[in-house]
Design an enzyme around this catalytic site. Structure first.
Site, mmCIF file in Angstrom:
data_model
loop_
_atom_site.group_PDB
_atom_site.id
_atom_site.type_symbol
_atom_site.label_atom_id
_atom_site.label_comp_id
_atom_site.label_asym_id
_atom_site.label_seq_id
_atom_site.Cartn_x
_atom_site.Cartn_y
_atom_site.Cartn_z
ATOM 1 N N LYS A 191 31.970 21.188 14.068
ATOM 2 C CA LYS A 191 32.200 21.815 12.757
ATOM 3 C C LYS A 191 32.408 20.740 11.685
ATOM 4 C CE LYS A 191 32.675 26.424 13.878
ATOM 5 N NZ LYS A 191 33.260 26.666 15.196
ATOM 6 N N LYS A 251 16.399 30.248 21.109
ATOM 7 C CA LYS A 251 17.500 30.994 21.734
ATOM 8 C C LYS A 251 17.943 32.126 20.794
ATOM 9 C CE LYS A 251 22.482 30.263 22.666
ATOM 10 N NZ LYS A 251 23.187 31.129 21.846
ATOM 11 N N LYS A 266 22.967 34.962 16.597
ATOM 12 C CA LYS A 266 23.135 35.569 15.269
ATOM 13 C C LYS A 266 23.018 34.519 14.171
ATOM 14 C CE LYS A 266 28.089 35.907 15.898
ATOM 15 N NZ LYS A 266 27.952 34.939 16.976
HETATM 16 P P1 ADP Z 1 25.707 33.691 18.983
HETATM 17 O O1 ADP Z 1 24.864 32.538 19.457
HETATM 18 O O2 ADP Z 1 24.881 34.886 18.654
HETATM 19 O O3 ADP Z 1 26.641 33.287 17.868
HETATM 20 P P2 ADP Z 1 28.074 33.573 20.594
HETATM 21 O O4 ADP Z 1 28.087 32.084 20.483
HETATM 22 O O5 ADP Z 1 29.117 34.361 19.872
HETATM 23 O O6 ADP Z 1 26.600 34.115 20.202
HETATM 24 O O7 ADP Z 1 28.095 33.927 22.124
HETATM 25 C C1 ADP Z 1 28.861 34.927 22.733
HETATM 26 C C2 ADP Z 1 28.519 34.915 24.196
HETATM 27 O O8 ADP Z 1 27.145 35.327 24.413
HETATM 28 C C3 ADP Z 1 28.639 33.521 24.836
HETATM 29 O O9 ADP Z 1 29.205 33.689 26.123
HETATM 30 C C4 ADP Z 1 27.199 33.022 24.949
HETATM 31 O O10 ADP Z 1 27.040 32.167 26.062
HETATM 32 C C5 ADP Z 1 26.402 34.322 25.117
HETATM 33 N N1 ADP Z 1 25.073 34.206 24.496
HETATM 34 C C6 ADP Z 1 24.813 34.114 23.169
HETATM 35 N N2 ADP Z 1 23.482 34.038 22.925
HETATM 36 C C7 ADP Z 1 22.869 34.080 24.142
HETATM 37 C C8 ADP Z 1 21.500 34.059 24.572
HETATM 38 N N3 ADP Z 1 20.497 33.979 23.707
HETATM 39 N N4 ADP Z 1 21.255 34.121 25.886
HETATM 40 C C9 ADP Z 1 22.271 34.203 26.780
HETATM 41 N N5 ADP Z 1 23.572 34.247 26.443
HETATM 42 C C10 ADP Z 1 23.897 34.186 25.147
#
Ligand code: ADP
Ligand code: TRP
Length: 321
Positions: A110, A189, A192
């Site tokens: 960050k 990947k 959000k």
């Molecule tokens: P984002 O990348 O959408 O911000 P987060 O970092 O909040 O998602 O992830 C929340 C959970 O979902 C974590 O445990 C992360 O490993 C899993 N996760 C997020 N995106 C993926 C993806 N594309 N494939 C598999 N697992 C994911």
């Protein structure tokens, strides 16, 4: 055996979250004593909109319950409903070296992005250690990005036990398989942060439009596609369609005579069907928020029953009582 994990209330969940985090956690419920909480204190390190936090927290509770977290099997609560975790953060924070926190990726990433860090962001791993230690957790299932935090928790717990006598259970991280990374609608990947997601819950028309809008190459329907297994829609179909049907679509694409439009239509139908029971359950829960709040309240009471014992143990050991 106690399995514990926290989930940040970070807005609308997508199918990457479902296959990467929700489904593994739901499956784990049969293996032990499941403790799952919504990390609303942690969300304060980056989100400062109170109404959004309130809404996100409720949404995450609804999403997880709809997708199969079962309050009859697991303890589900809102982190801030058991504020003893902040007290424990102080106890363990006073034994946490600054150097350890300076090496934390959560903080380094960050600040590298130019975000001016607050104390909470710096202390994030200490709060996470308190989350884990307060409930005598044995196993902490997390994504690879959180491994370092669980290792810090182990270091902190070992140091506390060494300084004040045996107090905390030393937890083990359980890292989810990296191959379970779900691709987003643009092929990166799904995340959000990249605006390439397929939400688990949302409005039918908009979701159909999102799927039909996935960009494909310019080969005509008639052409054989020997690389059908690399096709994004095929990869997503493998997640939401029965295995034999997904293989069938892949073979038809490979053979030629099957166009991308039909493939995307099939993807939408299977995706919509796959999540239909969860959608129905979410609508039921959403119409009965008193019930959802009661689940969270009961979860907090059950979580506190463990927490109050552990905090008493830690205070006694450190000479506070
Ligand atoms: P984002 O990348 O959408 O911000 P987060 O970092 O909040 O998602 O992830 C929340 C959970 O979902 C974590 O445990 C992360 O490993 C899993 N996760 C997020 N995106 C993926 C993806 N594309 N494939 C598999 N697992 C994911
Ligand atoms: N930091 C975790 C994440 O962003 C969420 C979390 C908070 C957590 N406390 C935890 C995970 C304790 C496991 C155990 O995903």
């Amino acid at each position: 055996m106690r399995i514990l994990t926290g989930i940040q209330p970070s807005g609308q969940l997508h199918i990457g979250n479902y296959f990467g985090a929700i489904k593994p956690a739901v499956d784990l419920q049969t293996r032990g004593d499941g403790f799952y909480f919504i990390a609303d204190y942690h969300s304060m390190t980056t989100l400062t909109d109170a109404a959004r936090r309130r809404q996100n927290t409720l949404d995450v509770a609804l999403d997880w319950l709809a997708c199969g977290l079962d309050p009859a099997k697991s303890v589900i609560w809102r982190q801030s409903d058991v504020p003893e975790v902040c007290e424990l953060m102080w106890l363990v924070g006073t034994l946490t070296p600054m150097g350890l926190l300076e090496r934390a990726h959560s903080y380094k990433d960050k600040t590298a992005k130019g975000i001016s860090p607050n104390f909470g962001l710096f202390a994030y791993p200490v709060l996470m250690a308190a989350d884990i230690l307060l409930y005598d957790a044995n196993i902490v299932p997390v994504g690879r990005d959180q491994k370092q935090h669980v290792e810090m928790t182990r270091d902190i717990a070992i140091k506390f036990n060494h300084t004040y006598g045996d107090t905390f259970v030393i937890p083990e991280p359980e890292i989810r398989d990296e191959s379970a990374v779900v691709p987003g609608l643009d092929g990166q990947k799904m995340s959000k942060s990249y605006d390439n997601t397929l939400p688990i819950f949302g409005e039918e028309k908009a979701l159909r439009k999102k799927i039909m809008g996935i960009l494909m190459d310019s080969r005509t329907p008639a052409e054989p596609k020997p690389d059908a297994d690399k096709n994004l829609a095929v990869q997503l179909l493998k997640l939401v369609a029965p295995a034999d049907l997904a293989a069938d679509y892949e073979n038809r694409l490979r053979a030629g005579g099957f166009g991308y439009g039909d493939l995307k239509k099939a993807l939408f139908e299977h995706y919509w069907t796959f999540f239909a029971p969860y959608r129905a359950r979410r609508a039921e829960l959403g119409a009965n928020l008193d019930h959802v709040n009661a689940i969270l309240k009961e979860g907090a009471d059950r979580a506190r029953a463990t927490a109050s014992q552990v905090i008493a143990r830690a205070k006694k050991a450190s000479g506070l009582r």
